[in-house]
Enzyme design. Structure first.
Site: not given
Ligand code: UDX
Ligand code: UDX
Ligand code: ADP
Length: 464
Positions: A162, A221, A277
């Protein structure tokens, strides 16, 4: 073979939205989502769509469209397994908290229980789809358990990781960059791959459906999440340097992001990444590398997590040192508790760790998050086991709205980038707070110049 009946074991952040979208897009397929957790299933079945167990923009519309038509939520695991020709496994795979690989490896007990249950109950051939994030070679273990059932039933195991991100899950499912399907390159394997391809092909074009062997799919993944987390840690490491110099991390991010080889996404500096994740998958990758004796590779990726821990600690320390080296008895308002905006998920959220540091310095914390409940905030703090549950409840309050939120506060810290924080009436907040009024923007979303104009003493992550 054409799939007519899908079962999904696990009705969480992955299983729920994914199955809702499959059901909405494939009206000819019956989709049965099962979970052991009765409360969770009841919430998925709630007539009031505001009560779904997870908050995700657009989810309630999709559920409303398919639920009762070809989307069923229940706790009838055995029945759903029996009727299905394709079974998705979307159960949780937390980091192990005991024994070998403690704190690193994924705990596969829930996956194994599913496999044993399927082997015991199934009376017809099935395609098993791994949806949970798993260590490489889990499919092999699944296959071994399934094939030992001895009742002549045949199983094909596919890996279909996913890639949805919370907060944008529905969009990511409706229009994914790609769908990845890994399977055995045998005749039966190819048939199973084709069957899953055809399910997705109801709304996703073939060019976006990538077919690989099982191991490549599983490893992709982990690699995708490791690369994404690495970008955040990379920009966060530079935020510290920007603060020490006169540079602005957002300007640096814009400048490097224009290079098409680097690209502009995932360069937003923050108080640290969270979510279920990133940390788990990197620890998995590190453990995998160590298992194969690849210690340099393991150390390389481990650094991404160490940098993230540093960032959270650094932010908390910045608050403490700015407040004259003591936060004892001082009211500090944390805006946001979820690990990112537009979700009620708090797993590994930076806010939990920042709060924990501040509480160890005996601060009084008030938390406001538009989607996170008080029970969840307490559960997250209790889980760390740093102090007694009573102590957490005496030091932390959770506000339901903005009323009196900022009254007599020494400091406000933005932990989650919720849009609504940008439109708070900050002049009013300033009047309510004790002076000097401090504001710490862990997401760099506020207009710091305007805030300083009002009278605040401000700090934003990565701004020199
Ligand atoms: C992530 C992956 O993006 C997704 O493809 C995978 O399936 C699951 O893990 P998710 O954890 O839901 O998704 O959110 P994501 O948008 O990736 O953000 C993860 C963390 O990184 C958050 O705490 C977010 O605030 C932080 N982040 C993200 C940053 O601090 N800066 C950024 O530029 C992007
Ligand atoms: C680099 C930057 O690209 C350029 O913007 C900067 O101004 C100077 O440094 P250069 O060193 O000339 O340019 O070449 P580049 O194409 O970046 O390659 C650098 C090295 O990385 C080469 O040895 C190349 O073989 C290697 N490389 C590059 C890889 O091994 N894999 C890749 O995917 C890309
Ligand atoms: P994710 O983010 O991976 O979706 P969640 O924890 O949100 O993780 O969801 C996983 C779900 O799987 C939980 O609701 C849990 O109750 C369910 N689950 C775990 N093991 C089983 C099992 N053997 N049978 C049915 N459901 C299970």
């Amino acid at each position: 073979m054409k799939v007519k009946n899908i079962c999904c074991i696990g009705a969480g952040y992955v299983g729920g939205p994914t199955m809702a979208v499959i059901a909405a897009k494939c009206p000819d397929i019956d989709v049965h989502v099962v979970d052991l957790n009765e409360q969770r299933i009841a919430a998925w079945n709630d007539v009031n769509l505001d009560n779904l167990p997870i908050y995700e923009p657009g989810l309630s519309d999709i559920v409303a469209q398919a639920r009762g038509r070809n989307l069923i939520f229940s706790t009838n695991v055995d029945q759903a397994i029996q009727e299905a020709d394709m079974i998705f496994i979307s159960v949780n795979t937390p980091t192990k908290t005991y024994g070998i690989g403690k704190g690193m490896a994924a705990d596969l007990k829930y996956i194994e229980l599913c496999a044993r249950q399927i082997a015991r109950v199934a009376t017809s051939n099935k395609i098993i789809v791994e949806k949970s994030t798993l260590p490489v070679r889990t499919a092999e273990a699944l296959k071994s358990i399934l094939s030992s059932s001895g009742n002549g039933v045949k199983f094909q195991v596919l890996s279909n990781p996913e890639f949805l991100a919370e907060g944008t899950a529905i969009q990511d499912l409706l229009q994914p960059d790609r769908v990845l399907i890994g399977g055995e390159r045998t005749l039966e394997g190819e048939e199973a791959i084709q069957a899953l391809h055809d399910v997705y092909n109801n709304w996703i074009t073939t060019e976006r459906i990538l077919l690989t062997n099982v191991w490549s799919s599983e490893l992709s993944k982990l690699t995708a999440n490791a690369f994404l987390a690495q970008r955040v840690s990379s920009i966060n490491s530079l935020s510290a340097l920007c603060e020490a110099t006169e540079a602005d991390v957002d300007e640096v991010a814009r400048a490097i992001g224009q290079d098409s080889r680097i690209g502009p996404k995932f360069l937003k500096s923050s108080v640290g990444f969270g979510g279920s994740c990133f940390q788990k998958d990197i620890l998995n990758l590190v453990y995998l590398c160590q298992t194969y004796g690849l210690n340099e590779v393991a150390d390389y990726w481990h650094q991404v997590i160490k940098m993230n821990d540093y960032q959270k600690r650094r932010f908390a320390q910045k608050i403490i040192s700015t407040l004259y080296n003591t936060v004892n008895g001082k009211k500090i308002v944390l805006l946001g508790w979820a690990f990112k905006k537009d979700t009620n998920d708090t797993r590994e959220s930076a806010a939990i760790y920042v709060a924990d540091y501040l509480l160890s310095e005996q601060a009084e914390i008030v938390v406001y998050d538009p989607k996170v409940t008080q029970e969840q905030v307490y559960a997250d703090l209790d889980y760390l086991n740093t102090r007694s549950e009573e102590r957490n409840r005496s030091l932390v309050t959770v506000a339901k709205n903005y009323e009196d939120l900022f009254k007599d506060a020494h400091a406000v810290a933005v932990m989650t980038e919720w849009d609504e924080f940008k439109t708070i009436d900050w002049s009013k907040v300033y009047i309510d707070m004790l002076k000097p009024a401090f504001i710490f923007d862990g997401r760099a979303i506020l207009d710091m110049q305007a805030l300083e104009g009002i009278g605040f003493t401000g700090f934003a992550i990565g701004k020199g």
